[in-house]
Design a protein around this motif. Structure first.
Motif, PDB file in Angstrom:
ATOM      1  N   ALA A  78       0.837  -1.208   0.000  1.00 52.03           N
ATOM      2  CA  ALA A  78       0.000   0.000   0.000  1.00 52.03           C
ATOM      3  C   ALA A  78       0.873   1.260   0.000  1.00 52.03           C
ATOM      4  N   ILE A  79       1.944   1.236   0.777  1.00 53.22           N
ATOM      5  CA  ILE A  79       2.855   2.384   0.832  1.00 53.22           C
ATOM      6  C   ILE A  79       3.586   2.544  -0.492  1.00 53.22           C
ATOM      7  N   LEU A  80       4.106   1.442  -1.035  1.00 52.92           N
ATOM      8  CA  LEU A  80       4.845   1.511  -2.299  1.00 52.92           C
ATOM      9  C   LEU A  80       3.960   1.963  -3.453  1.00 52.92           C
ATOM     10  N   ASP A  81       2.665   1.674  -3.399  1.00 59.65           N
ATOM     11  CA  ASP A  81       1.741   2.119  -4.444  1.00 59.65           C
ATOM     12  C   ASP A  81       1.592   3.643  -4.478  1.00 59.65           C
ATOM     13  N   LYS A  82       1.930   4.306  -3.368  1.00 63.67           N
ATOM     14  CA  LYS A  82       1.837   5.775  -3.294  1.00 63.67           C
ATOM     15  C   LYS A  82       3.010   6.457  -3.992  1.00 63.67           C
ATOM     16  N   PHE A  83       4.071   5.696  -4.262  1.00 61.40           N
ATOM     17  CA  PHE A  83       5.283   6.251  -4.854  1.00 61.40           C
ATOM     18  C   PHE A  83       5.555   5.601  -6.198  1.00 61.40           C
ATOM     19  N   GLU A  84       6.439   6.235  -6.959  1.00 64.28           N
ATOM     20  CA  GLU A  84       6.875   5.631  -8.206  1.00 64.28           C
ATOM     21  C   GLU A  84       7.720   4.413  -7.854  1.00 64.28           C
ATOM     22  N   ARG A  85       7.353   3.283  -8.421  1.00 67.25           N
ATOM     23  CA  ARG A  85       8.050   2.037  -8.097  1.00 67.25           C
ATOM     24  C   ARG A  85       9.473   2.064  -8.647  1.00 67.25           C
ATOM     25  N   ASN A  86      10.405   1.681  -7.791  1.00 67.43           N
ATOM     26  CA  ASN A  86      11.765   1.456  -8.238  1.00 67.43           C
ATOM     27  C   ASN A  86      12.412   0.408  -7.343  1.00 67.43           C
ATOM     28  N   THR A  87      13.445  -0.213  -7.826  1.00 63.02           N
ATOM     29  CA  THR A  87      14.086  -1.320  -7.128  1.00 63.02           C
ATOM     30  C   THR A  87      14.670  -0.891  -5.795  1.00 63.02           C
ATOM     31  N   ILE A  88      15.291   0.274  -5.742  1.00 61.22           N
ATOM     32  CA  ILE A  88      15.927   0.726  -4.507  1.00 61.22           C
ATOM     33  C   ILE A  88      14.891   0.936  -3.408  1.00 61.22           C
ATOM     34  N   MET A  89      13.782   1.568  -3.734  1.00 58.94           N
ATOM     35  CA  MET A  89      12.722   1.809  -2.744  1.00 58.94           C
ATOM     36  C   MET A  89      12.145   0.485  -2.252  1.00 58.94           C
TER      37      MET A  89
END
Length: 147
Positions: A78-89
């Protein structure tokens, strides 16, 4: 006794309490749990920890680890869906999620003094590679569909 600070990821002595004694339980190591959590997911690392606790017949630990892995997985998605997905995040979120698995839960439910033999990571590695391949096919198929 050769135990280092469990919060110090890079100075870990990953092999403490690993023995060759065939009477010691065969468990996935803390290192395996850490790396599978970071590179696959908290759910995957939690599954390895769950298997360890099942081997040790620790039902309370199994329940806690299962709940943690599912909740952390859902919340982190849910948190990652709020941001642009990238491998580092994604890896950073997984690294944070790995800390309770290989530190707190290991200490509480396996025990820092429990001697064990390292269980082979071949089966989880094959499963993770197959799943990764399936995800890649799904992602590539969806990308082709939108062109």
């Amino acid at each position: 006794e050769d135990i280092k600070n469990p919060l110090s990821i890079f100075s870990q002595n990953w092999n403490f309490n690993v023995v060759e004694n065939t009477e010691a339980p065969e468990l996935y190591s803390r290192k395996a749990i850490y790396f599978f959590t970071v590179f696959c997911s908290v759910f995957f690392g939690g599954t390895l920890m769950f298997i360890n606790l099942r081997k040790l017949k620790n039902k309370q630990g199994q329940i806690v680890v299962a709940i943690y892995s599912i909740l952390y997985g859902v919340i982190s998605l849910a948190i990652l869906d709020k941001f642009e997905r990238n491998t580092i995040m994604t890896m950073l979120v997984s690294m944070i999620g790995s800390l309770p698995l290989y530190n707190f839960f290991w200490q509480k439910y396996v025990g820092l003094k429990t001697e064990y033999r390292k269980k082979s990571i071949l089966a989880p590695l094959i499963i993770s590679l197959v799943l990764l391949g399936l995800f890649a096919v799904v992602i590539l198929t969806n990308i082709e569909a939108f062109k």
